[in-house]
Design a protein around this motif. Structure first.
Motif, PDB file in Angstrom:
ATOM      1  N   ALA A  17      59.485  -2.663 -62.747  1.00 31.22           N
ATOM      2  CA  ALA A  17      58.889  -3.078 -63.907  1.00 31.22           C
ATOM      3  C   ALA A  17      59.821  -3.608 -65.081  1.00 31.22           C
ATOM      4  O   ALA A  17      59.522  -4.531 -65.742  1.00 31.22           O
ATOM      5  CB  ALA A  17      57.997  -1.741 -64.552  1.00 31.22           C
ATOM      6  N   LYS A  18      60.921  -2.982 -65.063  1.00 30.31           N
ATOM      7  CA  LYS A  18      62.125  -3.459 -66.027  1.00 30.31           C
ATOM      8  C   LYS A  18      62.558  -4.820 -65.665  1.00 30.31           C
ATOM      9  O   LYS A  18      62.821  -5.664 -66.636  1.00 30.31           O
ATOM     10  CB  LYS A  18      63.094  -2.376 -65.948  1.00 30.31           C
ATOM     11  N   GLU A  19      62.630  -5.307 -64.325  1.00 30.76           N
ATOM     12  CA  GLU A  19      63.146  -6.375 -63.912  1.00 30.76           C
ATOM     13  C   GLU A  19      61.963  -7.420 -64.254  1.00 30.76           C
ATOM     14  O   GLU A  19      62.249  -8.546 -64.939  1.00 30.76           O
ATOM     15  CB  GLU A  19      63.253  -6.743 -62.799  1.00 30.76           C
ATOM     16  N   ARG A  20      60.724  -7.068 -64.017  1.00 31.45           N
ATOM     17  CA  ARG A  20      59.536  -8.083 -64.453  1.00 31.45           C
ATOM     18  C   ARG A  20      59.541  -8.347 -65.694  1.00 31.45           C
ATOM     19  O   ARG A  20      59.392  -9.469 -66.352  1.00 31.45           O
ATOM     20  CB  ARG A  20      58.285  -7.475 -63.720  1.00 31.45           C
TER      21      ARG A  20
ATOM     22  N   GLU B 169      70.897  -9.248 -73.295  1.00 28.39           N
ATOM     23  CA  GLU B 169      69.821  -8.148 -73.246  1.00 28.39           C
ATOM     24  C   GLU B 169      69.921  -7.351 -71.731  1.00 28.39           C
ATOM     25  O   GLU B 169      69.812  -6.296 -71.568  1.00 28.39           O
ATOM     26  CB  GLU B 169      68.470  -8.533 -73.599  1.00 28.39           C
ATOM     27  N   TRP B 170      70.204  -8.418 -70.853  1.00 27.64           N
ATOM     28  CA  TRP B 170      70.139  -8.077 -69.466  1.00 27.64           C
ATOM     29  C   TRP B 170      71.327  -7.027 -69.132  1.00 27.64           C
ATOM     30  O   TRP B 170      71.117  -5.958 -68.645  1.00 27.64           O
ATOM     31  CB  TRP B 170      70.225  -9.204 -68.561  1.00 27.64           C
TER      32      TRP B 170
ATOM     33  N   THR C 279      70.717   3.172 -63.704  1.00 23.51           N
ATOM     34  CA  THR C 279      69.825   2.609 -62.529  1.00 23.51           C
ATOM     35  C   THR C 279      69.119   1.364 -62.678  1.00 23.51           C
ATOM     36  O   THR C 279      69.018   0.419 -61.786  1.00 23.51           O
ATOM     37  CB  THR C 279      68.943   3.947 -62.151  1.00 23.51           C
ATOM     38  N   GLU C 280      68.591   1.163 -64.072  1.00 23.46           N
ATOM     39  CA  GLU C 280      67.684   0.052 -64.192  1.00 23.46           C
ATOM     40  C   GLU C 280      68.746  -1.207 -64.008  1.00 23.46           C
ATOM     41  O   GLU C 280      68.357  -1.990 -63.507  1.00 23.46           O
ATOM     42  CB  GLU C 280      67.208   0.006 -65.594  1.00 23.46           C
ATOM     43  N   LEU C 281      69.873  -1.193 -64.677  1.00 18.98           N
ATOM     44  CA  LEU C 281      70.962  -2.516 -64.399  1.00 18.98           C
ATOM     45  C   LEU C 281      71.127  -2.552 -62.900  1.00 18.98           C
ATOM     46  O   LEU C 281      71.042  -3.457 -62.435  1.00 18.98           O
ATOM     47  CB  LEU C 281      72.131  -2.243 -65.257  1.00 18.98           C
ATOM     48  N   TYR C 282      71.271  -1.390 -62.325  1.00 18.22           N
ATOM     49  CA  TYR C 282      71.855  -1.429 -60.802  1.00 18.22           C
ATOM     50  C   TYR C 282      70.526  -2.178 -59.822  1.00 18.22           C
ATOM     51  O   TYR C 282      70.791  -3.122 -59.344  1.00 18.22           O
ATOM     52  CB  TYR C 282      72.279  -0.242 -60.106  1.00 18.22           C
ATOM     53  N   VAL C 283      69.504  -1.729 -60.102  1.00 19.38           N
ATOM     54  CA  VAL C 283      68.282  -2.205 -59.521  1.00 19.38           C
ATOM     55  C   VAL C 283      67.781  -3.670 -59.814  1.00 19.38           C
ATOM     56  O   VAL C 283      67.723  -4.387 -59.031  1.00 19.38           O
ATOM     57  CB  VAL C 283      67.039  -1.208 -59.945  1.00 19.38           C
ATOM     58  N   ALA C 284      68.026  -3.952 -61.297  1.00 16.73           N
ATOM     59  CA  ALA C 284      67.527  -5.282 -61.517  1.00 16.73           C
ATOM     60  C   ALA C 284      68.707  -6.383 -61.045  1.00 16.73           C
ATOM     61  O   ALA C 284      68.312  -7.483 -60.655  1.00 16.73           O
ATOM     62  CB  ALA C 284      67.845  -5.472 -63.209  1.00 16.73           C
ATOM     63  N   ARG C 285      69.964  -5.912 -60.747  1.00 15.20           N
ATOM     64  CA  ARG C 285      71.095  -6.970 -60.299  1.00 15.20           C
ATOM     65  C   ARG C 285      70.730  -7.066 -58.717  1.00 15.20           C
ATOM     66  O   ARG C 285      71.145  -8.018 -58.157  1.00 15.20           O
ATOM     67  CB  ARG C 285      72.213  -6.431 -60.543  1.00 15.20           C
ATOM     68  N   PHE C 286      70.699  -5.809 -57.936  1.00 20.59           N
ATOM     69  CA  PHE C 286      70.847  -5.861 -56.593  1.00 20.59           C
ATOM     70  C   PHE C 286      69.573  -5.836 -55.764  1.00 20.59           C
ATOM     71  O   PHE C 286      69.539  -6.140 -54.472  1.00 20.59           O
ATOM     72  CB  PHE C 286      71.632  -4.838 -56.235  1.00 20.59           C
ATOM     73  N   TRP C 287      68.574  -5.450 -56.497  1.00 22.60           N
ATOM     74  CA  TRP C 287      67.113  -5.410 -55.649  1.00 22.60           C
ATOM     75  C   TRP C 287      65.950  -6.333 -56.208  1.00 22.60           C
ATOM     76  O   TRP C 287      65.045  -5.571 -57.039  1.00 22.60           O
ATOM     77  CB  TRP C 287      66.837  -3.833 -55.353  1.00 22.60           C
TER      78      TRP C 287
ATOM     79  N   ASP D 238      66.977 -18.933 -58.195  1.00 20.68           N
ATOM     80  CA  ASP D 238      66.087 -17.951 -58.053  1.00 20.68           C
ATOM     81  C   ASP D 238      65.385 -17.246 -59.225  1.00 20.68           C
ATOM     82  O   ASP D 238      64.275 -16.770 -59.469  1.00 20.68           O
ATOM     83  CB  ASP D 238      66.608 -16.611 -57.114  1.00 20.68           C
ATOM     84  N   ALA D 239      66.501 -16.943 -60.386  1.00 21.61           N
ATOM     85  CA  ALA D 239      66.034 -16.461 -61.585  1.00 21.61           C
ATOM     86  C   ALA D 239      64.832 -17.193 -62.174  1.00 21.61           C
ATOM     87  O   ALA D 239      64.189 -16.520 -63.038  1.00 21.61           O
ATOM     88  CB  ALA D 239      67.298 -16.051 -62.592  1.00 21.61           C
ATOM     89  N   ILE D 240      65.130 -18.454 -62.221  1.00 20.04           N
ATOM     90  CA  ILE D 240      64.132 -19.361 -62.981  1.00 20.04           C
ATOM     91  C   ILE D 240      62.720 -19.328 -62.030  1.00 20.04           C
ATOM     92  O   ILE D 240      61.622 -19.238 -62.897  1.00 20.04           O
ATOM     93  CB  ILE D 240      64.677 -20.743 -63.006  1.00 20.04           C
ATOM     94  N   ILE D 241      62.819 -19.337 -60.866  1.00 17.96           N
ATOM     95  CA  ILE D 241      61.498 -19.141 -59.942  1.00 17.96           C
ATOM     96  C   ILE D 241      60.801 -17.625 -60.368  1.00 17.96           C
ATOM     97  O   ILE D 241      59.679 -17.951 -60.436  1.00 17.96           O
ATOM     98  CB  ILE D 241      61.825 -19.270 -58.454  1.00 17.96           C
ATOM     99  N   ALA D 242      61.667 -16.759 -60.457  1.00 18.56           N
ATOM    100  CA  ALA D 242      61.138 -15.491 -60.925  1.00 18.56           C
ATOM    101  C   ALA D 242      60.506 -15.219 -62.171  1.00 18.56           C
ATOM    102  O   ALA D 242      59.559 -14.636 -62.271  1.00 18.56           O
ATOM    103  CB  ALA D 242      62.321 -14.366 -60.595  1.00 18.56           C
TER     104      ALA D 242
END
Length: 85
Positions: free
Chosen positions: A3-6, A19-20, A26-34, A75-79
């Motif tokens: 949800a944080k990444e979305r 901001e990123w 954990t939020e930063l770790y998850v947003a970067r690697f998963w 990929d970031a733009i597609i996401a």
């Protein structure tokens, strides 16, 4: 955590933006690697895939994101596009 990444992508915050980088623990770790999986653009027949790529490219330019006129779209733009559509 997804949800944080979305939320970041929906607000056009891409990896590397301040901001990123301010996300902690954990939020930063998850947003970067998963990252959330994005559907491959090649799952569609040729003309539909090309049309989708051009739609995303046009949306990115209209939104003020930097994207090349040719070649792969990051990929970031597609996401970000998928999060807002």
């Amino acid at each position: 955590m997804a949800a944080k990444e979305r939320d970041l992508y929906a607000r056009h915050v891409a990896p590397g933006d301040d901001e990123w980088e301010q996300a902690e623990g954990t939020e930063l770790y998850v947003a970067r690697f998963w990252r959330l999986p994005t559907p491959p653009l090649t799952d569609q027949p040729g003309d539909q895939a090309s049309e989708r790529i051009e739609t995303i490219r046009s949306w990115a330019k209209d939104t003020g994101l930097q994207v090349n006129d040719h070649g792969p779209i990051p990929d970031a733009i597609i996401a970000m596009y998928n999060a807002t559509h």
